[in-house]
Design a protein around this motif. Structure first.
Motif, short mmCIF file in Angstrom:
data_model
loop_
_atom_site.label_atom_id
_atom_site.label_comp_id
_atom_site.label_asym_id
_atom_site.label_seq_id
_atom_site.Cartn_x
_atom_site.Cartn_y
_atom_site.Cartn_z
N ARG A 5 26.49 0.89 29.08
CA ARG A 5 26.96 0.32 30.34
C ARG A 5 28.19 -0.54 30.05
N ALA A 6 29.03 -0.72 31.07
CA ALA A 6 30.20 -1.59 30.92
C ALA A 6 30.59 -2.15 32.28
N THR A 16 27.44 2.99 34.41
CA THR A 16 27.13 3.83 33.26
C THR A 16 28.31 4.77 33.01
N PRO A 17 28.37 5.42 31.87
CA PRO A 17 29.44 6.40 31.64
C PRO A 17 29.41 7.54 32.65
N TYR A 18 28.22 7.89 33.12
CA TYR A 18 28.08 9.02 34.04
C TYR A 18 28.58 8.65 35.44
N GLU A 41 29.61 -6.53 29.50
CA GLU A 41 28.90 -6.97 30.71
C GLU A 41 28.70 -8.48 30.77
N ASP A 42 28.70 -9.16 29.63
CA ASP A 42 28.52 -10.61 29.62
C ASP A 42 29.75 -11.27 30.24
N LYS A 43 29.55 -11.98 31.34
CA LYS A 43 30.68 -12.57 32.07
C LYS A 43 31.41 -13.63 31.26
N ASP A 44 30.76 -14.17 30.24
CA ASP A 44 31.41 -15.17 29.39
C ASP A 44 32.06 -14.55 28.16
N LYS A 48 36.97 -6.10 25.43
CA LYS A 48 37.42 -4.78 25.86
C LYS A 48 36.55 -3.68 25.24
N LEU A 49 36.24 -2.67 26.05
CA LEU A 49 35.48 -1.51 25.59
C LEU A 49 36.29 -0.24 25.86
#
Length: 314
Positions: A5-6, A16-18, A41-44, A48-49
């Motif tokens: 997830r990102a 999700t990637p899908y 996903e961590d707001k803090d 980059k992904l």
């Protein structure tokens, strides 16, 4: 580190990637053919992904996922193995080593219709039925595992779980239509297509054949079905022009078919997975004499019910 997830700034939510791939290929989506940015996903943290495989026409031999592109903060909760796939690969581990552990429990063959332009995101009206990994918990700093909805509309996700998923999870219960079985029991070689609807059949593609008109597609498989009287039947999966045209992903699907033709002409292996709909034996006139020959056919109801896995990237 690799993630299932990102967070996307453009969407202001995690996907999700899908879901990201669907947004990119859905012609009714406001993000059609637009490559999104992806962050932790961590707001803090928001490291980059990089998307892996999401924007490629050919879906090749690895599960779709996100890969770390820069270091996370030391306090980031996603720097451990608590969530999703393998987050801490061993030194020297390769891209293909990513393992899915969050398996869906049901494949929706006729999912709820999304609102126009919504794509596949949580805010787009999926109501929990469109994603196998929608987050409902596990806030940063919490030890609580992330809860996920268990249904998915994405056959690609189910195929990735079968090919690249955790082996123990393949014993979990899974549902397609009115059938509930261990996950792995839904996957059958095309030579068993006569077993009927509701299974995911797979085999190596031998050739393609337009039928009825140039925009309808027949997919011929290398493996054959053997009838009770020991006669071999060539296996075909058909997708009509009408079925393709009614899809919101028809442009991408036709581009994928072009890549499929290139791969076959180059002698590359491509494996096709599809959900069996209504297999039947068809008698065909012979081109060489006055006799007939039989084939085992299936006509697919949606291009969402078919998935190709290419041996080589494009």
């Amino acid at each position: 580190m690799k993630f299932d997830r990102a967070f996307s700034p453009e969407l202001n939510e995690s996907v999700t990637p899908y879901q990201a791939r669907e947004l990119y290929t859905d012609e009714d989506s406001p993000f059609f053919e637009q490559k999104l940015r992806f962050l932790c996903e961590d707001k803090d943290c928001r490291a980059k992904l990089t998307p892996v495989g999401i924007y490629m026409t050919r879906k090749s031999k690895r599960a779709l996922h996100f890969r770390e592109d820069e270091p996370h903060t030391l306090q980031c909760e996603y720097c451990d193995d608590k969530l999703g796939g393998k987050r801490n690969p061993a030194p020297g581990q390769q891209e293909d080593d990513f393992k899915l552990t969050n398996f869906p429990t049901e494949l929706l063959l006729d999912p709820p219709k999304r609102k126009p332009g919504s794509g596949g995101t949580a805010t787009g009206g999926d109501g929990g039925d469109g994603s196998g990994t929608k987050s409902t918990g596990g806030a940063p700093g919490s030890d609580a595992p992330r809860k996920t909805s268990s249904k998915t509309r994405y056959l690609d996700q189910v195929v990735d779980c079968f090919l690249y998923g955790d082996e123990s999870a393949k014993n979990n219960k899974f549902t397609i239509g009115d059938k509930t079985k261990p996950f792995s029991k839904f996957f059958k070689s095309v030579k068993f297509l006569a077993d009927g609807q509701g299974y995911i059949y797979h085999g190596e593609v031998s050739s393609l054949k337009p039928y009825s008109n140039a925009d309808s597609l027949g997919i011929k498989f290398t493996e054959k079905h053997w009838s009770p009287n020991k006669k071999p039947h060539t296996v075909w999966a058909y997708i009509s022009k009408e079925t393709i045209d009614k899809s919101r992903r028809k442009k991408f699907f036709r581009a994928e078919v072009q890549e499929l033709e290139k791969a076959i002409n180059n002698g590359e292996k491509v494996r096709c997975f599809f959900v069996g709909t209504n297999p039947y034996i068809k008698s065909n006139p012979s081109q060489f004499n006055d006799g007939t020959y039989e084939t085992l056919n299936d006509e697919l109801q949606s291009i969402d019910h078919i998935s190709f896995v290419f041996e080589k990237d494009n």
